[in-house]
Write a protein that holds these residues in place. Structure first.
Motif, PDB file in Angstrom:
ATOM      1  N   GLY A  79       0.782  -1.231   0.000  1.00 47.69           N
ATOM      2  CA  GLY A  79       0.000   0.000   0.000  1.00 47.69           C
ATOM      3  C   GLY A  79       0.809   1.273   0.000  1.00 47.69           C
ATOM      4  N   ILE A  80       2.087   1.196   0.359  1.00 46.07           N
ATOM      5  CA  ILE A  80       2.844   2.434   0.550  1.00 46.07           C
ATOM      6  C   ILE A  80       3.119   3.161  -0.768  1.00 46.07           C
ATOM      7  N   GLY A  81       3.468   2.428  -1.826  1.00 50.26           N
ATOM      8  CA  GLY A  81       3.779   3.074  -3.100  1.00 50.26           C
ATOM      9  C   GLY A  81       2.610   3.863  -3.667  1.00 50.26           C
ATOM     10  N   PRO A  82       1.451   3.233  -3.863  1.00 48.16           N
ATOM     11  CA  PRO A  82       0.288   3.978  -4.355  1.00 48.16           C
ATOM     12  C   PRO A  82      -0.136   5.106  -3.420  1.00 48.16           C
ATOM     13  N   SER A  83      -0.004   4.895  -2.117  1.00 48.08           N
ATOM     14  CA  SER A  83      -0.405   5.929  -1.157  1.00 48.08           C
ATOM     15  C   SER A  83       0.461   7.176  -1.302  1.00 48.08           C
ATOM     16  N   VAL A  84       1.770   6.974  -1.477  1.00 49.88           N
ATOM     17  CA  VAL A  84       2.679   8.115  -1.665  1.00 49.88           C
ATOM     18  C   VAL A  84       2.337   8.839  -2.961  1.00 49.88           C
ATOM     19  N   GLN A  85       2.068   8.108  -4.013  1.00 54.34           N
ATOM     20  CA  GLN A  85       1.731   8.734  -5.294  1.00 54.34           C
ATOM     21  C   GLN A  85       0.438   9.553  -5.189  1.00 54.34           C
ATOM     22  N   VAL A  86      -0.569   8.976  -4.538  1.00 61.21           N
ATOM     23  CA  VAL A  86      -1.830   9.706  -4.360  1.00 61.21           C
ATOM     24  C   VAL A  86      -1.609  10.946  -3.515  1.00 61.21           C
ATOM     25  N   ALA A  87      -0.828  10.816  -2.435  1.00 62.32           N
ATOM     26  CA  ALA A  87      -0.577  11.960  -1.555  1.00 62.32           C
ATOM     27  C   ALA A  87       0.159  13.072  -2.300  1.00 62.32           C
ATOM     28  N   LEU A  88       1.141  12.723  -3.127  1.00 62.33           N
ATOM     29  CA  LEU A  88       1.867  13.731  -3.900  1.00 62.33           C
ATOM     30  C   LEU A  88       0.950  14.422  -4.902  1.00 62.33           C
ATOM     31  N   PHE A  89       0.069  13.651  -5.529  1.00 63.24           N
ATOM     32  CA  PHE A  89      -0.878  14.242  -6.474  1.00 63.24           C
ATOM     33  C   PHE A  89      -1.767  15.269  -5.767  1.00 63.24           C
ATOM     34  N   PHE A  90      -2.341  14.885  -4.629  1.00 62.17           N
ATOM     35  CA  PHE A  90      -3.226  15.797  -3.921  1.00 62.17           C
ATOM     36  C   PHE A  90      -2.457  16.964  -3.301  1.00 62.17           C
ATOM     37  N   ALA A  91      -1.221  16.740  -2.889  1.00 61.14           N
ATOM     38  CA  ALA A  91      -0.410  17.838  -2.375  1.00 61.14           C
ATOM     39  C   ALA A  91      -0.215  18.900  -3.448  1.00 61.14           C
ATOM     40  N   LEU A  92       0.097  18.462  -4.658  1.00 58.00           N
ATOM     41  CA  LEU A  92       0.258  19.402  -5.772  1.00 58.00           C
ATOM     42  C   LEU A  92      -1.063  20.088  -6.097  1.00 58.00           C
ATOM     43  N   LEU A  93      -2.146  19.318  -6.138  1.00 58.67           N
ATOM     44  CA  LEU A  93      -3.458  19.877  -6.457  1.00 58.67           C
ATOM     45  C   LEU A  93      -3.878  20.915  -5.418  1.00 58.67           C
ATOM     46  N   PHE A  94      -3.749  20.574  -4.114  1.00 58.57           N
ATOM     47  CA  PHE A  94      -4.138  21.511  -3.063  1.00 58.57           C
ATOM     48  C   PHE A  94      -3.282  22.776  -3.110  1.00 58.57           C
ATOM     49  N   SER A  95      -1.987  22.602  -3.393  1.00 55.04           N
ATOM     50  CA  SER A  95      -1.091  23.758  -3.452  1.00 55.04           C
ATOM     51  C   SER A  95      -1.516  24.721  -4.547  1.00 55.04           C
ATOM     52  N   VAL A  96      -1.812  24.177  -5.725  1.00 51.67           N
ATOM     53  CA  VAL A  96      -2.228  25.016  -6.855  1.00 51.67           C
ATOM     54  C   VAL A  96      -3.536  25.733  -6.537  1.00 51.67           C
ATOM     55  N   ILE A  97      -4.516  25.001  -6.010  1.00 55.26           N
ATOM     56  CA  ILE A  97      -5.825  25.604  -5.710  1.00 55.26           C
ATOM     57  C   ILE A  97      -5.687  26.706  -4.679  1.00 55.26           C
ATOM     58  N   MET A  98      -4.927  26.434  -3.606  1.00 55.20           N
ATOM     59  CA  MET A  98      -4.829  27.418  -2.531  1.00 55.20           C
ATOM     60  C   MET A  98      -4.000  28.626  -2.928  1.00 55.20           C
ATOM     61  N   LEU A 172     -11.679  20.376   4.955  1.00 56.80           N
ATOM     62  CA  LEU A 172     -12.031  19.039   5.426  1.00 56.80           C
ATOM     63  C   LEU A 172     -12.481  18.138   4.275  1.00 56.80           C
ATOM     64  N   GLY A 173     -13.238  18.702   3.334  1.00 56.63           N
ATOM     65  CA  GLY A 173     -13.696  17.895   2.211  1.00 56.63           C
ATOM     66  C   GLY A 173     -12.551  17.377   1.366  1.00 56.63           C
ATOM     67  N   SER A 174     -11.565  18.213   1.108  1.00 50.83           N
ATOM     68  CA  SER A 174     -10.439  17.776   0.283  1.00 50.83           C
ATOM     69  C   SER A 174      -9.594  16.731   1.008  1.00 50.83           C
ATOM     70  N   LEU A 175      -9.424  16.884   2.318  1.00 50.43           N
ATOM     71  CA  LEU A 175      -8.679  15.883   3.086  1.00 50.43           C
ATOM     72  C   LEU A 175      -9.434  14.558   3.133  1.00 50.43           C
ATOM     73  N   ALA A 176     -10.758  14.633   3.239  1.00 49.39           N
ATOM     74  CA  ALA A 176     -11.565  13.414   3.236  1.00 49.39           C
ATOM     75  C   ALA A 176     -11.433  12.680   1.900  1.00 49.39           C
ATOM     76  N   VAL A 177     -11.480  13.430   0.812  1.00 46.08           N
ATOM     77  CA  VAL A 177     -11.354  12.811  -0.515  1.00 46.08           C
ATOM     78  C   VAL A 177      -9.960  12.199  -0.690  1.00 46.08           C
ATOM     79  N   ALA A 178      -8.930  12.957  -0.350  1.00 48.91           N
ATOM     80  CA  ALA A 178      -7.557  12.475  -0.529  1.00 48.91           C
ATOM     81  C   ALA A 178      -7.309  11.201   0.266  1.00 48.91           C
ATOM     82  N   THR A 179      -7.696  11.200   1.533  1.00 49.59           N
ATOM     83  CA  THR A 179      -7.434  10.020   2.361  1.00 49.59           C
ATOM     84  C   THR A 179      -8.384   8.872   2.020  1.00 49.59           C
ATOM     85  N   GLY A 180      -9.560   9.199   1.476  1.00 47.16           N
ATOM     86  CA  GLY A 180     -10.438   8.141   0.988  1.00 47.16           C
ATOM     87  C   GLY A 180      -9.806   7.386  -0.179  1.00 47.16           C
ATOM     88  N   VAL A 181      -9.183   8.121  -1.095  1.00 44.99           N
ATOM     89  CA  VAL A 181      -8.496   7.486  -2.220  1.00 44.99           C
ATOM     90  C   VAL A 181      -7.302   6.678  -1.718  1.00 44.99           C
TER      91      VAL A 181
END
Length: 208
Positions: A79-98, A172-181
């Motif tokens: 689970g660690i590899g996909p989890s890191v990839q998803v986290a990096l994707f959402f980190a970039l997405l959240f950074s751009v949006i904010m 909270l919604g974005s964190l819920a979505v990210a950790t749900g994925v």
């Protein structure tokens, strides 16, 4: 009683207490809160019972299965590899949006506490995992995780006394979505907790 029906009752209790608390009990407490040292402790006890106690009682009753919260049947390496990839994707997405919507929230800037951030991550991840664990036995992993997200985000709109804060919904919604994925790939509560906290820290620093 079938454990799935009982799980539904626990979820209904959680949603009802949230609506009651956010609309009536919290404003009443804020208006009449005693200026005593024990008042802060009482708040923490109430929050702990709500966010941690209800899922714990449901688990002890057997209404919620630990593996659907991500507590057992863990695949640490898979689970660690996909989890890191998803986290990096959402980190970039959240950074751009904010960064593009720097004024998205109207909340006053406050001093950031890493320990408080971690405590909030524990509270919310346990709470969201509880909703997810209710839905997965009924709908399957993917649909149940999605239904858990709908419950988690929909709960934020139970504030009826005033318009919900857009930044709170986004945060909270974005964190819920990210950790749900992340849960879909890892099925590991601790991975969800760790990446929730890291993403929350990132968002707090961008907000500054």
């Amino acid at each position: 009683m079938d454990y799935r029906w009982e799980a539904g009752l626990w979820v209904a209790l959680s949603l009802s207490l949230y609506a009651l608390g956010i609309n009536y009990l919290a404003p009443l407490w804020a208006a009449k809160k005693p200026q005593r040292p024990w008042a802060e402790g009482l708040e923490e006890v109430a929050l702990g019972i709500y966010f941690l106690g209800i899922p714990a009682f449901a688990l002890l009753r057997g209404a919620i299965l630990p593996r659907f919260m991500g507590f057992t049947h863990l695949d640490w390496l898979g689970g660690i590899g996909p989890s890191v990839q998803v986290a990096l994707f959402f980190a970039l997405l959240f950074s751009v949006i904010m960064l593009l919507c720097h004024q998205v929230g109207s909340e006053a800037r406050t001093n950031h506490s890493v320990l408080l951030s971690f405590k909030q991550a524990i509270y919310f991840q346990t709470h969201w995992a509880f909703y997810r664990a209710f839905a997965i036995p009924l709908l399957g992993l993917a649909s149940g995780t999605l239904a858990g997200l709908v419950l988690s985000i929909g709960e934020l709109f139970l504030l009826l006394r005033e318009k919900p804060n857009p930044f709170t919904i986004f945060h909270l919604g974005s964190l819920a979505v990210a950790t749900g994925v992340i849960f879909l790939y890892s099925r590991n509560f601790l991975y969800c907790l760790a990446f929730h906290w890291l993403l929350q820290e990132l968002m707090a620093r961008i907000k500054r």
